[in-house]
Every structure is written in structure tokens, then in C-alpha cells.
Scaffold this active site. Structure first.
Site, PDB file in Angstrom:
ATOM      1  N   HIS A 258      -4.002   6.595   0.631  1.00 46.78           N
ATOM      2  CA  HIS A 258      -4.236   5.210   0.217  1.00 46.78           C
ATOM      3  C   HIS A 258      -5.674   4.827   0.557  1.00 46.78           C
ATOM      4  O   HIS A 258      -6.118   4.955   1.706  1.00 46.78           O
ATOM      5  CB  HIS A 258      -3.240   4.297   0.948  1.00 46.78           C
ATOM      6  CG  HIS A 258      -3.630   2.859   0.902  1.00 46.78           C
ATOM      7  ND1 HIS A 258      -3.886   2.194  -0.279  1.00 46.78           N
ATOM      8  CD2 HIS A 258      -3.830   1.944   1.894  1.00 46.78           C
ATOM      9  CE1 HIS A 258      -4.208   0.944  -0.009  1.00 46.78           C
ATOM     10  NE2 HIS A 258      -4.192   0.767   1.292  1.00 46.78           N
TER      11      HIS A 258
ATOM     12  N   CYS B  90       0.801  -1.231   0.000  1.00 50.77           N
ATOM     13  CA  CYS B  90       0.000   0.000   0.000  1.00 50.77           C
ATOM     14  C   CYS B  90       0.831   1.278   0.000  1.00 50.77           C
ATOM     15  O   CYS B  90       0.341   2.342  -0.369  1.00 50.77           O
ATOM     16  CB  CYS B  90      -0.941  -0.025   1.184  1.00 50.77           C
ATOM     17  SG  CYS B  90      -1.907  -1.542   1.219  1.00 50.77           S
TER      18      CYS B  90
ATOM     19  N   ASN C 251      -9.886  -2.038  -2.422  1.00 46.74           N
ATOM     20  CA  ASN C 251      -8.510  -1.652  -2.080  1.00 46.74           C
ATOM     21  C   ASN C 251      -7.566  -2.364  -3.057  1.00 46.74           C
ATOM     22  O   ASN C 251      -7.366  -3.569  -2.953  1.00 46.74           O
ATOM     23  CB  ASN C 251      -8.244  -2.056  -0.628  1.00 46.74           C
ATOM     24  CG  ASN C 251      -6.811  -1.814  -0.184  1.00 46.74           C
ATOM     25  OD1 ASN C 251      -5.913  -1.642  -1.006  1.00 46.74           O
ATOM     26  ND2 ASN C 251      -6.595  -1.831   1.111  1.00 46.74           N
TER      27      ASN C 251
END
Lengths: 75, 332
Positions: free
Chosen positions: B259, B113, B289
Site C-alpha cells: 500500500h 487501505c 495516497n
């Protein structure tokens, strides 16, 4: 934050459970609506309202809302 | 100085909706999880489609959308934790497939991430030492392949996807100064334990974690509450450090593009950092995600939707697996 405010904030994290269920001696992990998502909400509540970090293990080790409140206060 | 010159992304064709997930997990309330995660559907790479394939498609889209000649690329970096092979670097294979000159450098790096931020830093570094002029930064991930079929939490959160970003000595967003962070003591909180050198063979072990989730040793494991706590501790300090390093104050920031982990986490970060909702971007309803690609996808969405305009100053950050984090200022 006093215990009663904590209980009412705790209750706000639930959508389906009747508000009368949320008392100082409520065994929160036995609630039908209890899930890992509500545990995350508690982490968020403890962080935003108390500026403290509580782990999933600590949340699991407490039984009643009052026990959880006392634990957070003592952290 | 280094700039972002182009951003495109590619999402695989196959889509899994929350309705489809509830057919697999009938005990699960879609509405509740949707309201927490902010995710309605996510894309999944097909059985034969790899992160390298997704990265290639994102790069081809970038070349097409911005009329970029692949022969102008002189460096290629790929961020992935789902490389096509143990070796060679997937980036080397992509050099050939994308018709990038053999005079270009290419390598993969393994981050999740936080990966896009680190990639921007490396690209800026390559440009500042005159080792390259046009760095193609690719991020590609297929976490869905690492998930156990019964892992409903992660199956609902993660989506596969790839992004391509051209970093150059000119462009539309100047890349400012970076701040990084790492806490390897939390490595076990987000991990695929077997398959690589430490445990080459599957161990087929299961255990229950502190959240009451079943942990399967041969699949991706995430201790959501530990990652959540790490993020809530680390991101507020990261924000302050990035502002300080760039001689800026909060009032200078027009948009926060972090993020896109999940809506609940983003909203909590926003509250802990005390940031205005209207300057804080949250959009992962149709992507989930996508790990290292969420930031470039979000930046592109902001550009497409005219949320992000010339003259704006953006704080962007990535955080997660490692545990790792990084943040930077982008001046559009």
C-alpha cells in the site's frame, strides 16, 4: 547504542539546524525545525535501531535528547 | 483457482500541486514535505463527483482497455468509505450504469487501505464456490472531501482516485493464499467521527492531539504516529505469515508492492523488514495516497513500466484504517 551515537543519529534527521545545537541537553522541541515530521523520524529511528515502539505522547513528554535516550533505553 | 485478468484506474481531472498547497500554507516547506512523502501532486474529485462516479470511470476504462464486455461480469464489489448514499449500495447503482446483467450480484464493503486485498479474497472466494466467473472489483475513494481546509498534512498525503480489477477463473496473475489482521482498539486513530449513526449531526469540536495537530470532530482525523507504529509492528509479521502460508521464502519474492501510504513510511517498512530497495516499489508522486486504490494502481504502473513481468512472484499488502491489514501472494 550509546548517547553520543544517538545524538548524532538524532541530528541526521534535521536538514537546516546547525549540528552544534545537538547536545545531550538540547531541548529538541524548541528547535525551529522541529515538526510532527521529525517526530515521525524519531519513531522510525527508535523502531529501526532499537526495535521498540515510541508514541508521539512519549516524544512530547521528554525535553532533552538525553532524556529521550534514557526513556528509549528504559522501554 | 482465481486470477487477476485486468487492471485499470482513473484519477479525477483536478490536480493540486505542492506549489498550490504552499500558496495556502506559506509557512510550509514544500521540498521538505515532498522529500518525506514522495508526493508532488494529487488528484481531487470535483464538488459534484463522487466515489461512485470515479469507480464507474475506472470500470469503463477497464472495459475499453481490455475489450471486456460488461455483460460478461457476473459479480460486482465496490470498496469505498465515501459511498454515494447511506443506502443503497453504490455497487447496485453501478450495476445499472455499467450495463452489467441484472443476474449479477453486487455489494459495497467499507474498508480503506487494506480494501483491495480483502476484495481479492472475496472475489477469489466467489469464484472458488462457483458463484461467479468474472468478478469486477472496484476500489474508489474521495478522502479529500473529508479533509478540513486547514489540515495541511492530510491534504498533502491523500489523493482521490479509483481502480477496477477483473478477477476471473483465468488471467495473468494467480491469486495465492491470504493472511488478514484487525485491531479495532486503534479505530480512533483514523476516523471521521460525525455524520453517520453514532453522531449524526456535526459536533463542531476541536482539540489538540499528541502530535500537536488540531483535531476537527467533523472531518477526517489521522493520528499519523499511531498508524505508523501499527504498521511498523504489523507488516513485518504479516510478510512472514504470508510467506509461510504460501510455502515461500523471501528469496522467492521478485517484487514487493505494498500500500502506497507515503514514501517515508514505505522506506521505514522496507528497513524494518530488511528488504532490498530494488525489489520494493515506491511510486506515489502524482497520485498521493489513494487509499484502497494504491495497490491496483501500483500493480498497473509496474505492468506498464515493464517492472512486473510474467513469471514473477509478488508480495502485496494493505494496511491502515480499522485498523486493518491483509496480504497475499500474486504469481504473474
Amino acid at each position: 547504542m550509546d548517547l553520543n551515537t544517538f545524538i548524532s543519529q538524532f541530528a541526521n534527521m534535521f536538514d537546516e539546524t546547525d549540528s552544534s545545537e545537538f547536545t545531550a541537553d538540547c531541548s529538541y522541541q524548541d528547535l525551529d525545525e522541529w515538526s510532527s515530521i521529525t517526530a515521525m523520524s524519531i519513531i522510525a529511528l527508535v523502531k529501526t535501531e532499537f526495535g521498540k515502539s515510541i508514541s508521539a505522547r512519549e516524544i512530547r513528554s521528554c525535553h532533552t535528547i538525553e532524556e529521550l535516550y534514557n526513556h528509549v533505553i528504559s522501554m | 483457482m482465481a486470477f487477476i485478468k485486468a487492471i485499470s484506474y482513473y484519477l479525477p481531472e483536478q490536480v493540486e500541486t505542492n506549489e498550490e498547497l504552499t500558496r495556502v500554507f506559506p509557512e510550509w516547506s514544500v521540498e521538505r514535505v515532498t522529500s518525506k512523502t514522495g508526493i508532488d501532486s494529487r488528484h481531487k474529485a470535483s464538488e459534484s463527483e463522487t466515489a461512485g462516479d470515479l469507480a464507474e470511470k475506472a470500470a469503463l476504462r477497464l472495459f475499453d482497455e481490455y475489450k471486456i464486455n460488461p455483460r460478461s461480469i457476473d459479480f460486482l464489489i465496490l470498496c469505498t468509505q465515501s459511498s454515494d448514499y447511506f443506502l443503497p449500495s453504490t455497487a447496485c447503482i453501478l450495476q445499472d450504469r455499467l450495463n452489467i446483467p441484472t443476474s449479477a450480484g453486487a455489494f459495497d464493503y467499507n474498508l480503506g487501505c487494506s480494501g483491495f486485498i480483502y476484495g481479492l479474497a472475496m472475489a477469489k472466494g466467489l469464484i472458488s464456490i462457483c458463484a461467479a466467473r468474472n468478478v469486477l472489483l472496484l476500489t474508489a475513494e474521495t478522502y479529500q472531501k473529508y479533509l478540513h481546509p486547514d489540515d495541511k498534512s492530510n491534504r498533502s498525503i491523500f489523493g482521490d482516485g479509483a481502480a477496477a480489477c477483473l478477477v476471473s477463473d483465468e488471467g495473468f496473475a494467480e491469486i495465492g493464499d491470504f493472511v488478514f489482521g484487525t485491531d479495532g482498539s486503534g479505530a480512533r486513530h483514523l476516523m471521521v467521527e460525525t455524520g453517520a449513526a453514532r453522531h449524526r449531526q456535526p459536533t463542531n469540536e476541536t482539540s489538540e492531539d499528541d502530535n500537536g495537530h488540531i483535531r476537527h470532530s467533523d472531518y477526517l482525523y489521522m493520528d499519523g504516529s499511531a498508524i505508523f507504529n501499527f504498521t511498523l509492528d504489523a507488516v513485518p509479521a504479516l510478510l512472514e505469515n504470508v510467506l509461510q502460508k504460501n510455502s515461500l521464502t523471501r528469496g522467492d519474492i521478485d517484487l514487493y508492492v505494498l500500500h502506497q501510504a507515503n514514501k517515508f513510511m514505505l522506506n521505514t517498512i522496507r528497513k524494518v523488514c530488511n528488504l532490498p530497495k530494488e525489489k520494493f516499489y515506491v511510486n506515489l508522486s502524482e497520485t498521493g495516497n489513494t487509499v484502497s486504490s494504491t495497490v491496483p494502481i501500483a500493480l498497473r504502473q509496474c505492468l506498464d513500466d515493464n517492472i512486473l513481468k510474467s513469471g514473477m512472484t509478488v508480495f502485496t499488502a494493505g494496511f491502515g484504517v480499522g485498523l486493518s491489514l491483509g496480504g497475499v501472494i500474486l504469481k504473474f
